[in-house]
Design a protein around this motif. Structure first.
Motif, PDB file in Angstrom:
ATOM      1  N   ALA A 218      -7.682  15.719 -25.359  1.00 26.58           N
ATOM      2  CA  ALA A 218      -8.473  15.949 -26.574  1.00 26.58           C
ATOM      3  C   ALA A 218      -9.925  15.537 -26.352  1.00 26.58           C
ATOM      4  O   ALA A 218     -10.856  16.250 -26.758  1.00 26.58           O
ATOM      5  N   ALA A 219     -10.126  14.402 -25.693  1.00 23.46           N
ATOM      6  CA  ALA A 219     -11.492  13.919 -25.461  1.00 23.46           C
ATOM      7  C   ALA A 219     -12.271  14.888 -24.584  1.00 23.46           C
ATOM      8  O   ALA A 219     -13.426  15.236 -24.877  1.00 23.46           O
ATOM      9  N   LEU A 220     -11.628  15.336 -23.510  1.00 26.57           N
ATOM     10  CA  LEU A 220     -12.326  16.277 -22.619  1.00 26.57           C
ATOM     11  C   LEU A 220     -12.680  17.563 -23.348  1.00 26.57           C
ATOM     12  O   LEU A 220     -13.775  18.108 -23.189  1.00 26.57           O
ATOM     13  N   SER A 221     -11.766  18.046 -24.179  1.00 29.19           N
ATOM     14  CA  SER A 221     -12.025  19.312 -24.878  1.00 29.19           C
ATOM     15  C   SER A 221     -13.157  19.167 -25.891  1.00 29.19           C
ATOM     16  O   SER A 221     -13.784  20.148 -26.265  1.00 29.19           O
ATOM     17  N   ALA A 222     -13.404  17.931 -26.329  1.00 27.67           N
ATOM     18  CA  ALA A 222     -14.450  17.691 -27.329  1.00 27.67           C
ATOM     19  C   ALA A 222     -15.747  17.185 -26.694  1.00 27.67           C
ATOM     20  O   ALA A 222     -16.647  16.736 -27.408  1.00 27.67           O
TER      21      ALA A 222
END
Ligand code: KMH
Ligand code: ZN
Length: 286
Positions: A218-222
């Motif tokens: 989730a962090a990478l995608s954001a």
């Protein structure tokens, strides 16, 4: 994301204060174990070391000579950004947590609110938050603001409004997700935090326990950064204990590359975070 810095800041949290060496033999607790872990994980892509120190009895300690010893040993062998924990263990008093700053780290964690921590309570009252923030400003130590719940981002805004920007001028937040008592380690919770980040801030995310992988994705995608390590995660997969910290860093670095935001070097991390302390020759040549 900060202009000019396109990669992923990978922070290693190798030890923490919660697990016992006797239960987790791979946990780095001696000076030699911490140094070897730092060196191996630096080679795999870690740029920042979030450090909790253990005593010769393997238990968490804020004893200043011991903290200084470990910081010096890490700096001798790597150019990692040294970020000392001011959270310590849930049993540590505020004065000892503040005194950690005397060890002159590049950076330090700063937790933004009290939170239930399993059956314990991690105390972070407003006055301690302000004291840590202002002492770090005065000493040129760059904070990483640790956020365990969404409301703590409102505390961050109030802190910056009333007491000014941190040392280095840049605000970097770590969303610590999945603590039993804090926000859950889910994509929805991470997405809910993002509108409350201060303008221009960067963020990393840490998923505790089994939330490690979903939070990382989730962090990478954001567009966020990552913190991994045995402080937060002791299972690599269901039923598979973590072999060592390097295994977790290697997985995070691989995912960051897949996201086309490869790991930042410690030099790039210093640029991102606004750290101006110049590493020693020994640190640079490693
Ligand atoms: N050990 C936890 C009670 C920090 O390092 O600043 C707090 C913690 C946060 O790990
Ligand atoms: Zn910590």
């Amino acid at each position: 994301m900060r202009v000019g810095v396109q990669g992923t800041l990978l922070t290693l949290a190798p030890t923490g204060a919660e697990s016992a060496k006797v239960d987790v033999p791979a946990l780095p607790v001696t000076v030699d174990e911490v140094v070897a872990t730092a060196r191996d994980c630096r080679a795999l892509g870690a740029a920042v070391l979030h450090l909790h120190v253990r005593g010769t009895d393997t238990r968490p300690t804020l004893d200043l000579p011991r903290v200084r010893e470990v910081v010096a040993a890490v700096r001798e062998i790597t150019d990692l950004v040294v970020q000392l924990s001011t959270g310590g263990a849930v049993t540590d008093p505020a004065e000892a947590r503040l005194a950690v700053l005397d060890a002159e780290p590049d950076a330090a964690s700063l937790s933004l609110g009290t939170v239930n921590f399993g059956r314990d309570v991690f105390y972070n009252p407003w006055d301690l938050i302000v004291e840590l923030h202002t002492q770090m400003q005065q000493r040129g130590i760059v904070p990483e603001y640790e956020v365990f719940d969404l409301g703590q981002l409102a505390t961050l805004s109030r802190l910056l409004d009333r007491h000014g920007p941190p040392a280095g001028g840049h605000v970097h937040v770590d969303l610590v997700m999945g603590v039993p008592g804090g926000m859950p380690g889910t994509t929805a919770a991470l997405a809910a935090c993002l509108p409350f980040l201060p303008p221009g801030a960067t963020f990393a995310a840490t998923g505790v326990g089994r939330t490690s992988l979903p939070v990382m994705l989730a962090a990478l995608s954001a567009g966020g950064h990552l913190r991994v390590g045995m402080e937060d995660t002791l299972s690599y997969a269901p039923g598979e204990p973590v072999r060592d910290n390097a295994q977790l860093v290697a997985r995070a670095a691989g995912l960051a590359r897949i996201a086309q935001r490869p790991p930042l070097t410690p030099t790039e991390a210093r640029q991102l975070l606004g750290i101006t302390r110049v590493p020693t020759t020994a640190e640079v040549s490693r």
